[in-house]
Motif scaffolding. Sequence first.
Motif, PDB file in Angstrom:
ATOM      1  N   VAL A 158      -3.105  -5.505  10.880  1.00 52.91           N
ATOM      2  CA  VAL A 158      -3.339  -6.122   9.577  1.00 52.91           C
ATOM      3  C   VAL A 158      -4.839  -6.359   9.513  1.00 52.91           C
ATOM      4  O   VAL A 158      -5.395  -7.039  10.378  1.00 52.91           O
ATOM      5  CB  VAL A 158      -2.598  -7.469   9.438  1.00 52.91           C
ATOM      6  N   ILE A 202      -8.035  -7.835   7.491  1.00 49.61           N
ATOM      7  CA  ILE A 202      -8.456  -8.745   6.421  1.00 49.61           C
ATOM      8  C   ILE A 202      -9.869  -8.329   6.022  1.00 49.61           C
ATOM      9  O   ILE A 202     -10.727  -8.135   6.885  1.00 49.61           O
ATOM     10  CB  ILE A 202      -8.449 -10.217   6.900  1.00 49.61           C
ATOM     11  N   ASP A 203     -10.092  -8.220   4.727  1.00 51.85           N
ATOM     12  CA  ASP A 203     -11.321  -7.609   4.214  1.00 51.85           C
ATOM     13  C   ASP A 203     -12.012  -8.549   3.227  1.00 51.85           C
ATOM     14  O   ASP A 203     -11.951  -8.342   2.025  1.00 51.85           O
ATOM     15  CB  ASP A 203     -10.917  -6.276   3.539  1.00 51.85           C
ATOM     16  N   HIS A 244     -14.489  -6.231   8.040  1.00 49.51           N
ATOM     17  CA  HIS A 244     -13.080  -5.913   8.299  1.00 49.51           C
ATOM     18  C   HIS A 244     -12.659  -6.584   9.597  1.00 49.51           C
ATOM     19  O   HIS A 244     -13.103  -6.198  10.675  1.00 49.51           O
ATOM     20  CB  HIS A 244     -12.869  -4.398   8.413  1.00 49.51           C
ATOM     21  N   ASN A 249      -0.239  -3.933   1.818  1.00 47.23           N
ATOM     22  CA  ASN A 249      -1.576  -4.208   1.295  1.00 47.23           C
ATOM     23  C   ASN A 249      -1.500  -5.325   0.267  1.00 47.23           C
ATOM     24  O   ASN A 249      -0.512  -5.446  -0.457  1.00 47.23           O
ATOM     25  CB  ASN A 249      -2.145  -2.984   0.580  1.00 47.23           C
ATOM     26  N   ASP A 272      -9.133  -8.874   0.183  1.00 42.14           N
ATOM     27  CA  ASP A 272      -8.025  -7.922   0.193  1.00 42.14           C
ATOM     28  C   ASP A 272      -7.534  -7.746   1.625  1.00 42.14           C
ATOM     29  O   ASP A 272      -8.235  -8.077   2.574  1.00 42.14           O
ATOM     30  CB  ASP A 272      -8.483  -6.561  -0.357  1.00 42.14           C
ATOM     31  N   THR A 273      -6.334  -7.209   1.749  1.00 35.52           N
ATOM     32  CA  THR A 273      -5.822  -6.948   3.093  1.00 35.52           C
ATOM     33  C   THR A 273      -5.190  -5.563   3.125  1.00 35.52           C
ATOM     34  O   THR A 273      -4.731  -5.046   2.117  1.00 35.52           O
ATOM     35  CB  THR A 273      -4.770  -7.987   3.525  1.00 35.52           C
ATOM     36  N   LEU A 277       0.598 -14.054   3.573  1.00 35.69           N
ATOM     37  CA  LEU A 277       0.690 -12.624   3.259  1.00 35.69           C
ATOM     38  C   LEU A 277       2.120 -12.125   3.113  1.00 35.69           C
ATOM     39  O   LEU A 277       2.340 -10.955   2.825  1.00 35.69           O
ATOM     40  CB  LEU A 277      -0.012 -11.802   4.354  1.00 35.69           C
TER      41      LEU A 277
END
Length: 316
Positions: free
Chosen positions: A93, A95-96, A149, A163, A173-174, A212
């Motif tokens: 996963v 994470i962004d 990231h 996502n 975003d993820t 999430l």
Amino acid sequence: MTMTTISKDALCGVALDAAARGWHVFPLRHNDKRPAFPDHSADRCTGTDYRCRAAGAHVGWEPRATTDPDRIRRAWRSYSYNIGIACGPSGLVVIDPDKPKPGEDTRPEAWRIEGVNDGVDVLCLLAEQAGASVEWDTYTVTSGRGGTHLYYQHPTGEPLLRNTAGQLGWLVDTRAHGGYVVAGGSVAHGRPYSVARDTDVAPLSGWLAEMLRPAPLPVQAPVLVSLPTGVSAYVRAAVARECASITGAASHHNDALYLASVALGQLVAGGSLESGEATRALEHAGISVGLKLHAVRATIASGFRAGGRRPRTVAA
Ligand SMILES: [Zn+2]
């Protein structure tokens, strides 16, 4: 701005290193973030691509991703592809937290908060609100335009995380099942993706996993699924849930159909669900959102193949 270039041998090394960590990689276009293969979407599949032809159905980038060093060497011997990491099969996963685009104010009203100016600030505030903290000590890549990231291990067991865009908060975003990231060591549009922290991948924090979880599915456009009486309540619920994830998707219905087909394909492979029942339910859902029947069938077949590699059995 200086343009960074990189040799295909170096890129091959990046792909092999990622695969050695157990990450499933696939080629992205040279100096670009888009997949090199397939060069067409499922609904444009003509069956002439050799992988699609061999499979008798469209094969997307996710099932093409591999950890096999021989396949990787063959692919990168010919060309300086960038490296994509398919998050789902890699158990990642990502994470962004991003930076706002210069000159663009996309900040929603709810995020007009003193001291919150980018995705990292948002992530820190979310952690604080959850009474927790952000786990920074994990494998981290910085993107060409200054994004971060953060790689985490997908939690074991249900539910599968997919996502998200903005579900956590502004500019966060993820990427998980159905998503990919550009590997550190790639170069896109002349800008390098760099490994900022080269360490083990930390487990995804519980508070993030909780946030999430897939959103409750919308109630509109229910798909009525009639299954034989021998099918367990759990499997019935799984079929209904997967169909609803297709009809409830705001866009990218074919991607939703693919993911649902993978999930049900796992149950079919595990012997908990008849292939014909699963196919009928998925076809119904795909058609009801406007997809063409031949494309629907190709996507289901492709999803079943991917799901078949990881059979799931449900106790009756
Ligand atoms: Zn195809």
